[in-house]
Write a protein that holds these residues in place. Structure first.
Motif, PDB file in Angstrom:
ATOM      1  N   ASP A   1      47.278 -48.980  53.906  1.00 19.01           N
ATOM      2  CA  ASP A   1      47.735 -50.368  53.976  1.00 19.01           C
ATOM      3  C   ASP A   1      46.530 -51.285  54.197  1.00 19.01           C
ATOM      4  N   VAL A   2      46.699 -52.557  53.882  1.00 16.80           N
ATOM      5  CA  VAL A   2      45.592 -53.501  53.986  1.00 16.80           C
ATOM      6  C   VAL A   2      45.920 -54.618  54.972  1.00 16.80           C
ATOM      7  N   TYR A   3      44.879 -55.032  55.692  1.00 17.77           N
ATOM      8  CA  TYR A   3      44.949 -56.180  56.593  1.00 17.77           C
ATOM      9  C   TYR A   3      43.687 -57.005  56.366  1.00 17.77           C
ATOM     10  N   ASP A   4      43.886 -58.236  55.903  1.00 15.27           N
ATOM     11  CA  ASP A   4      42.740 -59.095  55.570  1.00 15.27           C
ATOM     12  C   ASP A   4      41.851 -58.368  54.563  1.00 15.27           C
ATOM     13  N   THR A   5      40.616 -58.053  54.952  1.00 12.28           N
ATOM     14  CA  THR A   5      39.690 -57.380  54.028  1.00 12.28           C
ATOM     15  C   THR A   5      39.594 -55.882  54.297  1.00 12.28           C
ATOM     16  N   SER A   6      40.330 -55.391  55.291  1.00 10.60           N
ATOM     17  CA  SER A   6      40.245 -53.974  55.655  1.00 10.60           C
ATOM     18  C   SER A   6      41.364 -53.172  55.005  1.00 10.60           C
ATOM     19  N   CYS A   7      41.032 -51.963  54.616  1.00 13.73           N
ATOM     20  CA  CYS A   7      42.010 -51.014  54.090  1.00 13.73           C
ATOM     21  C   CYS A   7      42.025 -49.818  55.036  1.00 13.73           C
ATOM     22  N   VAL A   8      43.182 -49.512  55.597  1.00 15.93           N
ATOM     23  CA  VAL A   8      43.308 -48.388  56.521  1.00 15.93           C
ATOM     24  C   VAL A   8      43.991 -47.227  55.797  1.00 15.93           C
ATOM     25  N   ILE A   9      43.300 -46.092  55.749  1.00 19.32           N
ATOM     26  CA  ILE A   9      43.844 -44.895  55.112  1.00 19.32           C
ATOM     27  C   ILE A   9      44.367 -43.974  56.204  1.00 19.32           C
ATOM     28  N   HIS A  10      45.652 -43.658  56.125  1.00 17.68           N
ATOM     29  CA  HIS A  10      46.299 -42.802  57.118  1.00 17.68           C
ATOM     30  C   HIS A  10      46.378 -41.383  56.556  1.00 17.68           C
ATOM     31  N   THR A  11      45.811 -40.426  57.268  1.00 19.30           N
ATOM     32  CA  THR A  11      45.812 -39.035  56.825  1.00 19.30           C
ATOM     33  C   THR A  11      46.414 -38.148  57.905  1.00 19.30           C
ATOM     34  N   ARG A  12      46.609 -36.898  57.572  1.00 16.98           N
ATOM     35  CA  ARG A  12      47.147 -35.958  58.554  1.00 16.98           C
ATOM     36  C   ARG A  12      46.160 -35.689  59.687  1.00 16.98           C
TER      37      ARG A  12
ATOM     38  N   VAL B   1      57.191 -38.608  51.512  1.00 16.84           N
ATOM     39  CA  VAL B   1      58.405 -39.405  51.659  1.00 16.84           C
ATOM     40  C   VAL B   1      59.579 -38.482  51.962  1.00 16.84           C
ATOM     41  N   GLN B   2      60.277 -38.782  53.047  1.00 14.47           N
ATOM     42  CA  GLN B   2      61.432 -37.974  53.441  1.00 14.47           C
ATOM     43  C   GLN B   2      62.720 -38.486  52.816  1.00 14.47           C
ATOM     44  N   SER B   3      62.878 -39.817  52.764  1.00 13.18           N
ATOM     45  CA  SER B   3      64.079 -40.389  52.153  1.00 13.18           C
ATOM     46  C   SER B   3      63.815 -41.837  51.755  1.00 13.18           C
ATOM     47  N   VAL B   4      64.703 -42.346  50.903  1.00 18.86           N
ATOM     48  CA  VAL B   4      64.608 -43.726  50.438  1.00 18.86           C
ATOM     49  C   VAL B   4      65.677 -44.549  51.128  1.00 18.86           C
ATOM     50  N   LEU B   5      65.258 -45.585  51.843  1.00 18.76           N
ATOM     51  CA  LEU B   5      66.182 -46.501  52.489  1.00 18.76           C
ATOM     52  C   LEU B   5      66.354 -47.731  51.603  1.00 18.76           C
ATOM     53  N   GLU B   6      67.093 -48.696  52.067  1.00 17.81           N
ATOM     54  CA  GLU B   6      67.375 -49.866  51.231  1.00 17.81           C
ATOM     55  C   GLU B   6      66.105 -50.620  50.862  1.00 17.81           C
ATOM     56  N   ASN B   7      65.237 -50.848  51.839  1.00 16.99           N
ATOM     57  CA  ASN B   7      64.019 -51.614  51.583  1.00 16.99           C
ATOM     58  C   ASN B   7      62.741 -50.886  51.983  1.00 16.99           C
ATOM     59  N   ASP B   8      62.855 -49.599  52.320  1.00 18.75           N
ATOM     60  CA  ASP B   8      61.691 -48.851  52.806  1.00 18.75           C
ATOM     61  C   ASP B   8      61.728 -47.404  52.335  1.00 18.75           C
ATOM     62  N   PHE B   9      60.554 -46.764  52.393  1.00 16.12           N
ATOM     63  CA  PHE B   9      60.449 -45.312  52.324  1.00 16.12           C
ATOM     64  C   PHE B   9      60.336 -44.802  53.754  1.00 16.12           C
ATOM     65  N   LEU B  10      61.131 -43.812  54.118  1.00 13.42           N
ATOM     66  CA  LEU B  10      60.997 -43.163  55.416  1.00 13.42           C
ATOM     67  C   LEU B  10      60.114 -41.940  55.227  1.00 13.42           C
ATOM     68  N   LEU B  11      58.991 -41.886  55.952  1.00 10.97           N
ATOM     69  CA  LEU B  11      58.048 -40.789  55.809  1.00 10.97           C
ATOM     70  C   LEU B  11      58.384 -39.640  56.753  1.00 10.97           C
ATOM     71  N   GLU B  12      57.814 -38.476  56.488  1.00 13.18           N
ATOM     72  CA  GLU B  12      57.992 -37.321  57.361  1.00 13.18           C
ATOM     73  C   GLU B  12      57.446 -37.585  58.753  1.00 13.18           C
ATOM     74  N   THR B  13      56.509 -38.522  58.863  1.00 10.40           N
ATOM     75  CA  THR B  13      55.921 -38.877  60.150  1.00 10.40           C
ATOM     76  C   THR B  13      56.840 -39.767  60.983  1.00 10.40           C
ATOM     77  N   GLY B  14      57.936 -40.235  60.372  1.00 13.21           N
ATOM     78  CA  GLY B  14      58.840 -41.152  61.053  1.00 13.21           C
ATOM     79  C   GLY B  14      58.534 -42.615  60.785  1.00 13.21           C
ATOM     80  N   GLU B  15      57.418 -42.884  60.127  1.00  9.79           N
ATOM     81  CA  GLU B  15      57.031 -44.261  59.810  1.00  9.79           C
ATOM     82  C   GLU B  15      57.810 -44.770  58.591  1.00  9.79           C
ATOM     83  N   ARG B  16      57.921 -46.096  58.509  1.00  9.63           N
ATOM     84  CA  ARG B  16      58.578 -46.722  57.369  1.00  9.63           C
ATOM     85  C   ARG B  16      57.554 -47.516  56.570  1.00  9.63           C
ATOM     86  N   ILE B  17      57.594 -47.314  55.263  1.00 13.75           N
ATOM     87  CA  ILE B  17      56.695 -48.021  54.353  1.00 13.75           C
ATOM     88  C   ILE B  17      57.543 -48.951  53.494  1.00 13.75           C
TER      89      ILE B  17
END
Length: 243
Positions: free
Chosen positions: A154-165, A201-217
């Motif tokens: 994901d990006v914030y301003d000029t930074s890109c944060v890569i989330h890995t295992r 991706v664990q499942s597709v919600l109405e406006n988000d992807f639910l990840l195996e980590t529990g986070e929503r994208i």
């Protein structure tokens, strides 16, 4: 390849072990494939060795005196989603359970070289894919990010944060450039500020992807149907490839 292919056989039938070991050694020799092969007759020893130095590929017998291959695979899957599992057995009775722990194949004894060769061809292809990585600039140095570990960015301003295992990396590459470097599926630009690895991706919600980590994208609102369809197409293709 800079990483040795680490293979295990776990079977308390010595003759079966030797036969399979010979087939694997022939395959690796014929293709000049760098591999380390370990043989275990006790499930406990296999699990201990895997914890010390994880195997990329494991041939597990289902019927053993001290345990069974399904149980071993379940224990392995608690901490390792990447190891390729192939069951060897004298019965098809546990085929459904085998696929429940995401086994690649189920070989009925006596195994033949042709069947082992077919399995190893597919394993070698998967292993090669798992070794792929991208290089990003983070903390003033080039860092390798294995594609199998990439969850989302994901990006914030000029930074890109890569989330890995294995944690997060902050870089200044644009999301569009990162998307280009990743080379398409299974990586999906699902939002203006998010890029996700669909394998997590664990499942597709109405406006988000639910990840195996529990986070929503979040899924972009404009043309969100196309994003969801891209994910469904990916899952369908994955199912078609399963043995």
């Amino acid at each position: 390849r800079s990483i040795l292919l680490n293979i295990a056989i776990c079977d308390d039938q010595i003759a079966d072990c030797r036969l399979l070991q010979g087939f694997i050694e022939k395959y690796c020799s014929d293709r000049r494939l760098d591999a380390s092969l370990s043989v275990f007759i006790r499930g406990e020893d296999f699990i201990s060795a895997h914890r010390a130095s994880p195997f990329h590929l494991a041939f597990l017998d289902i019927y053993m005196q001290d345990t069974d291959g399904i149980r071993l695979a379940s224990l392995l899957r608690e901490t390792d989603r990447d190891c390729i599992i192939v069951f060897t057995t004298s019965s098809l009775a546990h085929a459904v359970q085998a696929f429940g722990v995401r086994a690649m194949d189920y070989l009925v004894k006596p195994v033949t070289y042709d069947r082992v060769e077919d399995v190893l061809n597919r394993c070698d292809k998967l292993f090669s894919q798992n070794m792929q990585y991208i290089v990003v600039r983070a903390d003033r140095q080039d860092v390798r990010v294995p594609l199998r570990d990439f969850i989302y960015a994901d990006v914030y301003d000029t930074s890109c944060v890569i989330h890995t295992r294995k944690g997060t990396l902050t870089t200044y590459i644009s999301l569009s450039e990162l998307e280009k470097n990743l080379g398409g599926s299974p990586f999906l630009r699902c939002h203006r500020s998010y890029l996700v690895n669909m394998r997590f991706v664990q499942s597709v919600l109405e406006n988000d992807f639910l990840l195996e980590t529990g986070e929503r994208i979040p899924i972009r609102r404009s043309n969100g149907k196309a994003v969801k369809q891209a994910y469904l197409d990916f899952k369908w293709e994955e199912l078609r490839r399963e043995p």
